[in-house]
Design a protein around this motif. Structure first.
Motif, PDB file in Angstrom:
ATOM      1  N   PHE A   1       0.828  -1.203   0.000  1.00 51.27           N
ATOM      2  CA  PHE A   1       0.000   0.000   0.000  1.00 51.27           C
ATOM      3  C   PHE A   1       0.867   1.259   0.000  1.00 51.27           C
ATOM      4  CE2 PHE A   1      -2.199   3.316   2.509  1.00 51.27           C
ATOM      5  CZ  PHE A   1      -3.249   3.584   1.636  1.00 51.27           C
ATOM      6  N   LYS A   2       1.901   1.273   0.825  1.00 54.20           N
ATOM      7  CA  LYS A   2       2.794   2.431   0.878  1.00 54.20           C
ATOM      8  C   LYS A   2       3.467   2.658  -0.468  1.00 54.20           C
ATOM      9  CE  LYS A   2       3.735   2.125   5.827  1.00 54.20           C
ATOM     10  NZ  LYS A   2       4.738   1.760   6.848  1.00 54.20           N
ATOM     11  N   LYS A   3       3.881   1.596  -1.130  1.00 49.95           N
ATOM     12  CA  LYS A   3       4.496   1.727  -2.457  1.00 49.95           C
ATOM     13  C   LYS A   3       3.481   2.216  -3.481  1.00 49.95           C
ATOM     14  CE  LYS A   3       8.177  -1.425  -1.496  1.00 49.95           C
ATOM     15  NZ  LYS A   3       8.843  -2.651  -1.651  1.00 49.95           N
ATOM     16  N   ALA A   4       2.259   1.741  -3.367  1.00 51.84           N
ATOM     17  CA  ALA A   4       1.203   2.196  -4.285  1.00 51.84           C
ATOM     18  C   ALA A   4       0.944   3.691  -4.111  1.00 51.84           C
ATOM     19  CB  ALA A   4      -0.074   1.393  -4.053  1.00 51.84           C
ATOM     20  N   LEU A   5       0.966   4.173  -2.874  1.00 58.65           N
ATOM     21  CA  LEU A   5       0.782   5.603  -2.614  1.00 58.65           C
ATOM     22  C   LEU A   5       1.882   6.420  -3.281  1.00 58.65           C
ATOM     23  CD1 LEU A   5      -0.225   5.932   1.155  1.00 58.65           C
ATOM     24  CD2 LEU A   5      -1.669   6.174  -0.862  1.00 58.65           C
ATOM     25  N   ILE A   6       3.106   5.960  -3.151  1.00 62.76           N
ATOM     26  CA  ILE A   6       4.233   6.670  -3.759  1.00 62.76           C
ATOM     27  C   ILE A   6       4.061   6.716  -5.278  1.00 62.76           C
ATOM     28  CG2 ILE A   6       6.721   6.539  -4.219  1.00 62.76           C
ATOM     29  CD1 ILE A   6       6.962   5.338  -1.326  1.00 62.76           C
ATOM     30  N   LEU A   7       3.764   5.569  -5.871  1.00 60.99           N
ATOM     31  CA  LEU A   7       3.608   5.526  -7.326  1.00 60.99           C
ATOM     32  C   LEU A   7       2.429   6.366  -7.804  1.00 60.99           C
ATOM     33  CD1 LEU A   7       4.462   1.813  -8.050  1.00 60.99           C
ATOM     34  CD2 LEU A   7       5.727   3.820  -8.825  1.00 60.99           C
ATOM     35  N   ALA A   8       1.319   6.297  -7.090  1.00 62.77           N
ATOM     36  CA  ALA A   8       0.146   7.088  -7.486  1.00 62.77           C
ATOM     37  C   ALA A   8       0.469   8.580  -7.411  1.00 62.77           C
ATOM     38  CB  ALA A   8      -1.048   6.750  -6.605  1.00 62.77           C
ATOM     39  N   SER A   9       1.207   8.985  -6.401  1.00 62.31           N
ATOM     40  CA  SER A   9       1.588  10.392  -6.267  1.00 62.31           C
ATOM     41  C   SER A   9       2.538  10.820  -7.376  1.00 62.31           C
ATOM     42  CB  SER A   9       2.255  10.632  -4.907  1.00 62.31           C
ATOM     43  OG  SER A   9       1.346  10.393  -3.874  1.00 62.31           O
ATOM     44  N   LEU A  10       3.478   9.949  -7.719  1.00 64.22           N
ATOM     45  CA  LEU A  10       4.469  10.275  -8.748  1.00 64.22           C
ATOM     46  C   LEU A  10       3.873  10.362 -10.146  1.00 64.22           C
ATOM     47  CD1 LEU A  10       7.520   8.073  -7.677  1.00 64.22           C
ATOM     48  CD2 LEU A  10       7.337  10.569  -7.573  1.00 64.22           C
ATOM     49  N   HIS A  11       2.820   9.618 -10.391  1.00 65.23           N
ATOM     50  CA  HIS A  11       2.276   9.532 -11.742  1.00 65.23           C
ATOM     51  C   HIS A  11       1.159  10.533 -12.021  1.00 65.23           C
ATOM     52  CE1 HIS A  11       4.633   6.245 -13.414  1.00 65.23           C
ATOM     53  NE2 HIS A  11       4.778   5.915 -12.150  1.00 65.23           N
ATOM     54  N   GLY A  12       0.889  11.439 -11.103  1.00 61.54           N
ATOM     55  CA  GLY A  12       0.002  12.547 -11.404  1.00 61.54           C
ATOM     56  C   GLY A  12      -1.385  12.452 -10.804  1.00 61.54           C
ATOM     57  N   VAL A  13      -2.060  13.593 -10.820  1.00 66.83           N
ATOM     58  CA  VAL A  13      -3.374  13.704 -10.180  1.00 66.83           C
ATOM     59  C   VAL A  13      -4.452  12.901 -10.892  1.00 66.83           C
ATOM     60  CG1 VAL A  13      -2.919  15.944  -9.125  1.00 66.83           C
ATOM     61  CG2 VAL A  13      -3.916  15.840 -11.408  1.00 66.83           C
ATOM     62  N   ASP A  14      -4.231  12.575 -12.163  1.00 66.38           N
ATOM     63  CA  ASP A  14      -5.227  11.793 -12.893  1.00 66.38           C
ATOM     64  C   ASP A  14      -5.130  10.293 -12.614  1.00 66.38           C
ATOM     65  OD1 ASP A  14      -6.307  14.056 -14.056  1.00 66.38           O
ATOM     66  OD2 ASP A  14      -4.933  13.972 -15.764  1.00 66.38           O
TER      67      ASP A  14
END
Length: 132
Positions: free
Chosen positions: A22-35
């Protein structure tokens, strides 16, 4: 970012490994933009419950309520971390089938993140794992 993920699916089961995923998913989701859409999924393993004889409406309702609460808590954490597009998904059935095929297809997921099992090699050999 040209190769940005549009939809990230993270599977959770309350384990330490799922928390790390989950923590890694948060990082990736944040890095890949608001969309970027973050799908947080949990599958209640009804085939295993049936085989244990623990499958009754009261027990299933308790599991459902606990799962919904856990998913909502994770959603709030994701939103607090700045992820704007968060969806929770609760499924019943085989986690292996749901996480590997059904849920990614339903949301057109670009990436599936799942924690490794906490099982040792013998346990994995005997019962398998969703991650494998």
């Amino acid at each position: 970012m040209e190769n940005a993920y549009k939809t990230i699916l993270v599977a959770t089961d309350g384990s330490r490994q799922a928390e790390n995923a989950f923590k890694k998913a948060l990082i990736l989701a944040s890095l890949h933009g608001v969309d970027t859409k973050l799908i947080i999924a949990h599958v209640i393993d009804t085939p295993s419950l049936e085989s244990m004889g623990a499958f009754d409406d009261t027990f299933l309702q308790k599991l459902t309520n606990e799962s919904k609460n856990s998913l909502e808590e994770l959603k709030q954490r994701a939103e607090k971390a700045g992820v704007k597009n968060v969806v929770t998904h609760l499924e019943y059935g085989s986690p292996k089938q749901a996480i590997s095929y059904k849920i990614p297809k339903e949301y057109d997921a670009d990436l599936v993140i799942i924690g490794s099992t906490g099982l040792n090699r013998f346990e994995k050999l005997m019962i398998g794992s969703v991650t494998s």
